[in-house]
Structure formats: structure tokens, C-alpha cells
Design an enzyme around this catalytic site. Structure first.
Site, PDB file in Angstrom:
ATOM      1  N   LYS A  70       0.856  -1.193   0.000  1.00 22.78           N
ATOM      2  CA  LYS A  70       0.000   0.000   0.000  1.00 22.78           C
ATOM      3  C   LYS A  70       0.884   1.231   0.000  1.00 22.78           C
ATOM      4  O   LYS A  70       2.054   1.199   0.405  1.00 22.78           O
ATOM      5  CB  LYS A  70      -0.942   0.029   1.206  1.00 22.78           C
ATOM      6  CG  LYS A  70      -0.249   0.095   2.583  1.00 22.78           C
ATOM      7  CD  LYS A  70       0.161   1.496   3.026  1.00 22.78           C
ATOM      8  CE  LYS A  70       0.875   1.480   4.375  1.00 22.78           C
ATOM      9  NZ  LYS A  70       1.548   2.766   4.685  1.00 22.78           N
TER      10      LYS A  70
ATOM     11  N   PRO B  89       9.851  -4.496   0.532  1.00 25.35           N
ATOM     12  CA  PRO B  89      10.860  -4.331   1.588  1.00 25.35           C
ATOM     13  C   PRO B  89      10.202  -4.158   2.956  1.00 25.35           C
ATOM     14  O   PRO B  89       9.083  -3.645   3.065  1.00 25.35           O
ATOM     15  CB  PRO B  89      11.618  -3.070   1.162  1.00 25.35           C
ATOM     16  CG  PRO B  89      10.673  -2.327   0.283  1.00 25.35           C
ATOM     17  CD  PRO B  89       9.849  -3.365  -0.410  1.00 25.35           C
ATOM     18  N   VAL B  90      10.891  -4.599   3.999  1.00 22.10           N
ATOM     19  CA  VAL B  90      10.354  -4.492   5.355  1.00 22.10           C
ATOM     20  C   VAL B  90      10.667  -3.114   5.923  1.00 22.10           C
ATOM     21  O   VAL B  90      11.622  -2.454   5.513  1.00 22.10           O
ATOM     22  CB  VAL B  90      10.923  -5.599   6.266  1.00 22.10           C
ATOM     23  CG1 VAL B  90      10.530  -6.966   5.745  1.00 22.10           C
ATOM     24  CG2 VAL B  90      12.447  -5.492   6.368  1.00 22.10           C
ATOM     25  N   ALA B  91       9.828  -2.671   6.863  1.00 22.51           N
ATOM     26  CA  ALA B  91      10.021  -1.390   7.560  1.00 22.51           C
ATOM     27  C   ALA B  91      10.253  -0.250   6.572  1.00 22.51           C
ATOM     28  O   ALA B  91      11.144   0.570   6.741  1.00 22.51           O
ATOM     29  CB  ALA B  91      11.182  -1.487   8.551  1.00 22.51           C
ATOM     30  N   ALA B  92       9.399  -0.195   5.540  1.00 21.97           N
ATOM     31  CA  ALA B  92       9.606   0.766   4.461  1.00 21.97           C
ATOM     32  C   ALA B  92       8.430   1.710   4.253  1.00 21.97           C
ATOM     33  O   ALA B  92       8.452   2.525   3.337  1.00 21.97           O
ATOM     34  CB  ALA B  92       9.895   0.021   3.161  1.00 21.97           C
TER      35      ALA B  92
ATOM     36  N   ALA C  59       3.851  -1.425   4.264  1.00 16.95           N
ATOM     37  CA  ALA C  59       3.030  -2.423   4.970  1.00 16.95           C
ATOM     38  C   ALA C  59       3.264  -3.843   4.466  1.00 16.95           C
ATOM     39  O   ALA C  59       2.334  -4.637   4.364  1.00 16.95           O
ATOM     40  CB  ALA C  59       1.547  -2.053   4.892  1.00 16.95           C
TER      41      ALA C  59
ATOM     42  N   THR D 104       0.327  -6.756   4.942  1.00 17.64           N
ATOM     43  CA  THR D 104      -0.388  -7.371   3.817  1.00 17.64           C
ATOM     44  C   THR D 104      -0.244  -8.885   3.839  1.00 17.64           C
ATOM     45  O   THR D 104      -1.190  -9.611   3.512  1.00 17.64           O
ATOM     46  CB  THR D 104       0.085  -6.783   2.475  1.00 17.64           C
ATOM     47  OG1 THR D 104      -0.764  -7.252   1.433  1.00 17.64           O
ATOM     48  CG2 THR D 104       1.527  -7.137   2.154  1.00 17.64           C
TER      49      THR D 104
ATOM     50  N   ASP E 220      -2.337  -1.425  10.072  1.00 20.20           N
ATOM     51  CA  ASP E 220      -2.518  -1.481   8.620  1.00 20.20           C
ATOM     52  C   ASP E 220      -3.209  -2.752   8.148  1.00 20.20           C
ATOM     53  O   ASP E 220      -3.627  -2.834   6.988  1.00 20.20           O
ATOM     54  CB  ASP E 220      -1.162  -1.381   7.904  1.00 20.20           C
ATOM     55  CG  ASP E 220      -0.577   0.016   7.921  1.00 20.20           C
ATOM     56  OD1 ASP E 220      -1.359   0.991   7.980  1.00 20.20           O
ATOM     57  OD2 ASP E 220       0.662   0.146   7.885  1.00 20.20           O
TER      58      ASP E 220
ATOM     59  N   GLY F 176       4.657  -6.437   5.943  1.00 19.55           N
ATOM     60  CA  GLY F 176       4.263  -7.456   6.910  1.00 19.55           C
ATOM     61  C   GLY F 176       2.761  -7.519   7.105  1.00 19.55           C
ATOM     62  O   GLY F 176       2.180  -8.602   7.242  1.00 19.55           O
TER      63      GLY F 176
END
Length: 282
Positions: free
Chosen positions: A8, A91-94, A97, A101, A133, A99
Site C-alpha cells: 500500500k 521491503p520491510v520497515a519501508a 506495509a 499485507t 494497517d 508485513g
């Protein structure tokens, strides 16, 4: 069962205040985009098994996809297991969202695979227990998101938009971003969510670009000039508008079409760790 779990972006994001329980009230216009992780769910006897590529860096009990499966089983009394195979691209922590989704994909997918029969509303009630999220992705369509993320109102849109999403190499803690925001003596420009919603309903990409606004930029851009440089480069290269997504560090730039997105991507690629041309999903 194979599921695409889409990222998102926040076209607008406003933080309205901190509640007594420590959570923050927000108002955001969010849209899913074509960038996605791929999730494969297979039935198993009892155990929940998670296989992630690249490998997950968090402990199994902290992984959102695993927690979603465990929560659904606990809430419904189901005793069945599953093998969860996750191919990560987001990518994580970007601020995209990635994780959340995946967690929503596990909830909706296992609800079908296990035959637990929960409605979308009931799944969303579980989703908010996993993260702010996650409820948005139960429906995964353009929406106004309010409260702590539990109030999701679908929005009419005239069609897809094209944009470039780029992630600079900047570490980030969402909790820290909220703490910095709480320390602001004066919040600057706030989003006009009504203008954004009207622009989406008309399919007016230029108006969407003008209405982009994220209050977290006020605390992230001064501390991380890499994000500011990326945003400025997008605008200089012809984006109709650019804004940081979520708590960052990813930045999105709205473009008129796919071809313009490709040209913009080449211009900003040196400033980002990852970058894609994407379209919004309607």
C-alpha cells in the site's frame, strides 16, 4: 492456494492525536499497488509451518504471517495446521506495509482453506489485533482509513494511477517516528483528504499529485535528508507530485502513465535501494 499480497501507499496521512491508551488516531487515504509478495498456503495436520524467502529475520512467534494463522486458529477453535510459503518482494520497515499485507493474506486465505467461515468484518476485527494497517488489506482497495486503522471506508475511484515507488537505504522505527511527532510544538500543513478523495473519483492524476501530504515528513525529512533528496529528485524529474508513504522511508511519485514512470525510475534509481513502477489497484 496462491495469493498475491499487495503493498500500500498513503496518499494522505494525518495524525489527529494520541489516545489515553497510547495509540494514535489517524486519517489516511490509502491505495493498494501492484507491487506484491507471493503467498502459498497448503493444508497440514496440526502444525503451522512458515517458510520465507528471503528468510524472515524476526522470531517465528513475532512474524505477522505466523501470528495471523495462530490468531485465526485461536479465535475459531480450528485445530488444523498449514504450511505458509512466503516469497518476499516488498521491503520491510519501508512504509509499504509488507508485513501487514502478508498477515491479511494469511487471514483471508486460511479462512477459506480451513473453512472457518468468518465474514470480512469479522476478519477485520481480528486483523486490528495484529497491526493498524492489517484491516485495510482484508478488502485491499482504495479507502479512507481512520481511528487506529480499524475504520476502513472504501472510496470510489475512476481508474488506476501510475507511480514510481522508491525506498532509500534509511533505517526506521515506526514507534520512534510517532514519538518525534508527539514532540512537535506546531504541526505544519495537514492533508486535505476531501480534495484527494475527489481527485481519485475523477481519475485526475495531476490533482492527486497536488493533494499528496503526509505529516510525518515534518519529522522524517529533517532527520533523514536522503528522503528529502529522493522526493526533490522525483519532482525535478517531472513527477506530478511526490510524498513519503506511511512512516517512511519510501517515497512515491505520481506520473501520467507507465512510460513516464519508466523515465522517472531511471532518474531516481541512484538515490534508492529499491524502486519500481507500479499502478494502483481498483
Amino acid at each position: 492456494m496462491e495469493i498475491e499480497c499487495h503493498a500500500k501507499v498513503n496518499l494522505t496521512l494525518d495524525v489527529l492525536g494520541r489516545r489515553p491508551d497510547g495509540y494514535h488516531e489517524i486519517r489516511s487515504v490509502m491505495v493498494p499497488v501492484s507491487l506484491h509478495d507471493r503467498l502459498v498456503l497448503e493444508p497440514a495436520e496440526e502444525e503451522i509451518v512458515l517458510e520465507s524467502r528471503p528468510p524472515a529475520t524476526d522470531r517465528l512467534e513475532e512474524n505477522l504471517a505466523y501470528r495471523a494463522a495462530a490468531l485465526l486458529r485461536e479465535a475459531t477453535g480450528c485445530s488444523r495446521g498449514a504450511v505458509i510459503r512466503l516469497q518476499k518482494t516488498i521491503p520491510v520497515a519501508a512504509g509499504l506495509a509488507g508485513g501487514s499485507t502478508d498477515a491479511a493474506g494469511v487471514l483471508t486465505g486460511l479462512n477459506r482453506l480451513w473453512g472457518t467461515g468468518l465474514s470480512d468484518g469479522e476478519l477485520a476485527d481480528l486483523a486490528i489485533r495484529l497491526g493498524s494497517d492489517v484491516p485495510f488489506f482484508i478488502w485491499s482497495r482504495p479507502a479512507r482509513v481512520e481511528g487506529i486503522g480499524e475504520r476502513v471506508t472504501p472510496l470510489p475511484v475512476a481508474g488506476p494511477l501510475w507511480m514510481v515507488v522508491a525506498t532509500p537505504d534509511v533505517p526506521k522505527s515506526t514507534g520512534q517516528v510517532y514519538r518525534w511527532f508527539d514532540e512537535l510544538a506546531d504541526v505544519g500543513p495537514r492533508p486535505d483528504a476531501g480534495a484527494m478523495e475527489a481527485a481519485l473519483a475523477r481519475g485526475d492524476a495531476a490533482a492527486v499529485g497536488r493533494a499528496l501530504c503526509n505529516v510525518f515528513e515534518q519529522v522524517m525529512l529533517p532527520r533523514h535528508p536522503e528522503i528529502a533528496r529522493l522526493k526533490e529528485a522525483m519532482l525535478a524529474a517531472g513527477a506530478l507530485g511526490a510524498v513519503m508513504s506511511g512512516a517512511g522511508p519510501s517515497v512515491l511519485g505520481v506520473v501520467p502513465d507507465r512510460e513516464a514512470g519508466g523515465r522517472l525510475l531511471e532518474r531516481i534509481r541512484p538515490l534508492s535501494r529499491d524502486a519500481w513502477v507500479v499502478r494502483t489497484l481498483v
